[in-house]
Design a protein around this motif. Structure first.
Motif, short mmCIF file in Angstrom:
data_model
loop_
_atom_site.label_atom_id
_atom_site.label_comp_id
_atom_site.label_asym_id
_atom_site.label_seq_id
_atom_site.Cartn_x
_atom_site.Cartn_y
_atom_site.Cartn_z
N ARG A 21 0.78 -1.22 0.00
CA ARG A 21 0.00 0.00 0.00
C ARG A 21 0.82 1.27 0.00
NH1 ARG A 21 -3.28 0.29 -1.78
NH2 ARG A 21 -4.93 1.08 -0.54
N ARG A 22 1.84 1.36 0.77
CA ARG A 22 2.59 2.61 0.87
C ARG A 22 3.83 2.56 0.01
NH1 ARG A 22 -1.05 5.34 1.71
NH2 ARG A 22 -2.46 4.62 3.29
N GLY A 23 4.07 3.61 -0.76
CA GLY A 23 5.31 3.75 -1.50
C GLY A 23 5.37 2.98 -2.80
N SER A 24 4.30 2.31 -3.17
CA SER A 24 4.33 1.52 -4.41
C SER A 24 3.02 1.64 -5.16
CB SER A 24 4.62 0.05 -4.09
OG SER A 24 4.80 -0.65 -5.31
N GLU A 25 2.57 2.85 -5.32
CA GLU A 25 1.29 3.08 -6.00
C GLU A 25 1.35 2.71 -7.48
OE1 GLU A 25 -1.37 3.73 -4.31
OE2 GLU A 25 -0.25 4.01 -2.47
N GLN A 26 2.56 2.56 -8.03
CA GLN A 26 2.67 2.21 -9.44
C GLN A 26 2.00 0.87 -9.75
OE1 GLN A 26 6.79 2.34 -9.19
NE2 GLN A 26 7.08 0.16 -8.95
N ASN A 27 1.97 -0.03 -8.78
CA ASN A 27 1.37 -1.33 -8.97
C ASN A 27 -0.04 -1.41 -8.41
OD1 ASN A 27 3.57 -2.41 -10.31
ND2 ASN A 27 4.57 -2.96 -8.40
N ALA A 28 -0.59 -0.29 -8.04
CA ALA A 28 -1.95 -0.25 -7.51
C ALA A 28 -2.83 0.52 -8.48
CB ALA A 28 -1.97 0.39 -6.14
N VAL A 29 -4.09 0.17 -8.48
CA VAL A 29 -5.08 0.88 -9.29
C VAL A 29 -6.01 1.59 -8.31
CG1 VAL A 29 -6.93 0.61 -10.98
CG2 VAL A 29 -4.93 -0.88 -11.09
N HIS A 58 1.03 -6.08 10.60
CA HIS A 58 0.59 -5.77 9.25
C HIS A 58 -0.85 -6.22 9.13
CE1 HIS A 58 4.70 -5.12 7.84
NE2 HIS A 58 5.03 -6.22 8.50
N TYR A 59 -1.56 -5.66 8.17
CA TYR A 59 -2.88 -6.19 7.87
C TYR A 59 -3.24 -5.92 6.42
CZ TYR A 59 -5.06 -1.52 8.39
OH TYR A 59 -5.40 -0.20 8.26
N GLY A 60 -4.10 -6.77 5.92
CA GLY A 60 -4.59 -6.63 4.57
C GLY A 60 -6.11 -6.52 4.60
N ALA A 61 -6.65 -6.12 3.47
CA ALA A 61 -8.10 -5.99 3.34
C ALA A 61 -8.50 -6.42 1.94
CB ALA A 61 -8.52 -4.54 3.59
N VAL A 62 -9.75 -6.75 1.81
CA VAL A 62 -10.31 -7.05 0.49
C VAL A 62 -11.47 -6.09 0.26
CG1 VAL A 62 -9.59 -9.47 0.54
CG2 VAL A 62 -11.83 -8.85 1.42
N VAL A 63 -11.67 -5.72 -1.00
CA VAL A 63 -12.76 -4.79 -1.31
C VAL A 63 -13.63 -5.31 -2.44
CG1 VAL A 63 -11.60 -2.70 -0.47
CG2 VAL A 63 -11.27 -3.41 -2.83
N ASN A 64 -14.90 -5.06 -2.29
CA ASN A 64 -15.85 -5.25 -3.38
C ASN A 64 -16.51 -3.89 -3.61
OD1 ASN A 64 -17.71 -4.93 -1.29
ND2 ASN A 64 -18.21 -7.09 -1.18
N ALA A 65 -17.44 -3.81 -4.53
CA ALA A 65 -18.06 -2.52 -4.85
C ALA A 65 -18.75 -1.91 -3.63
CB ALA A 65 -19.05 -2.69 -5.99
N ALA A 66 -19.45 -2.73 -2.88
CA ALA A 66 -20.16 -2.22 -1.70
C ALA A 66 -19.21 -1.61 -0.68
CB ALA A 66 -20.99 -3.34 -1.07
N LYS A 67 -18.07 -2.25 -0.47
CA LYS A 67 -17.12 -1.73 0.52
C LYS A 67 -16.48 -0.43 0.02
CE LYS A 67 -14.87 -4.64 3.00
NZ LYS A 67 -13.90 -5.68 3.40
N LEU A 68 -16.23 -0.33 -1.29
CA LEU A 68 -15.67 0.91 -1.83
C LEU A 68 -16.66 2.06 -1.67
CD1 LEU A 68 -13.93 -0.44 -5.04
CD2 LEU A 68 -12.81 0.45 -2.99
N VAL A 69 -17.93 1.80 -1.92
CA VAL A 69 -18.96 2.84 -1.75
C VAL A 69 -19.05 3.22 -0.27
CG1 VAL A 69 -21.45 3.30 -1.87
CG2 VAL A 69 -20.28 2.23 -3.81
N ALA A 70 -19.07 2.21 0.60
CA ALA A 70 -19.15 2.46 2.04
C ALA A 70 -17.96 3.27 2.53
CB ALA A 70 -19.25 1.14 2.80
N ALA A 84 -4.03 -0.05 5.13
CA ALA A 84 -3.73 -1.48 4.99
C ALA A 84 -2.45 -1.67 4.18
CB ALA A 84 -4.89 -2.20 4.31
N ASP A 85 -1.73 -2.73 4.51
CA ASP A 85 -0.50 -3.04 3.78
C ASP A 85 -0.80 -3.61 2.39
OD1 ASP A 85 1.78 -2.64 5.79
OD2 ASP A 85 0.31 -3.81 6.92
N LEU A 86 -1.95 -4.22 2.27
CA LEU A 86 -2.33 -4.87 1.02
C LEU A 86 -3.85 -4.84 0.91
CD1 LEU A 86 -1.06 -6.78 -1.25
CD2 LEU A 86 -1.78 -8.66 0.21
N VAL A 87 -4.36 -4.42 -0.25
CA VAL A 87 -5.80 -4.45 -0.50
C VAL A 87 -6.00 -5.15 -1.84
CG1 VAL A 87 -7.87 -3.08 -0.98
CG2 VAL A 87 -6.25 -2.31 0.75
N THR A 88 -6.83 -6.19 -1.83
CA THR A 88 -7.08 -6.92 -3.07
C THR A 88 -8.54 -6.79 -3.49
OG1 THR A 88 -7.55 -9.03 -1.96
CG2 THR A 88 -5.25 -8.59 -2.57
N ALA A 89 -8.78 -7.06 -4.76
CA ALA A 89 -10.12 -6.98 -5.34
C ALA A 89 -10.89 -8.26 -5.03
CB ALA A 89 -10.03 -6.77 -6.85
#
Length: 124
Positions: A21-29, A58-70, A84-89
């Motif tokens: 998550r931090r310092g590597s936005e090039q690989n994030a959308v 550390h912790y990671g999270a997952v997101v779906n459309a509802a969580k992004l809206v929330a 979060a250190d890692l967020v996946t779709a």
């Protein structure tokens, strides 16, 4: 404390070349204001293993459309996702949104699938 966490995340992203998550936005959308790691499932497992090897919390999270809206309605949730250190779709709608935005995520990396792979690896 926040500065130390920021430095750790930046260092981990640079050293491991993962979409942490931090310092590597090039690989994030960025989708609805939340950076989503552009990783295949195997790459996410490698990133998690690198975080474990690094030590510390550390912790990671997952997101779906509802969580992004929330998250865009709830600053606390948004903060959790941004830190979060890692967020996946977790949902295909997130992958589809990335395609519409012109930066396609590699694949859906569902939380339950990730959890199952991690449990399998832990049992070895």
């Amino acid at each position: 404390m926040k500065k130390e966490a920021e430095e750790r995340r930046t260092r981990g992203a640079e050293e491991n070349n993962f979409a942490l998550r931090r310092g590597s936005e090039q690989n994030a959308v960025i989708i609805a204001g939340i950076p989503v790691s552009n990783l295949r499932e195997a790459e996410a497992i490698e990133a998690i293993e690198a975080l474990i090897a690094e030590g510390g919390p550390h912790y990671g999270a997952v997101v779906n459309a509802a969580k992004l809206v929330a998250a865009n309605r709830d600053d606390s949730l948004k903060s959790v996702l941004l830190d979060a250190d890692l967020v996946t779709a977790d949902g295909m709608s997130v992958v589809w949104a990335s395609r519409v935005l012109g930066r396609a995520l590699k694949e859906r990396v569902a939380g339950i699938d990730l959890f199952e792979r991690l449990v399998e690896r832990a049992s070895i």
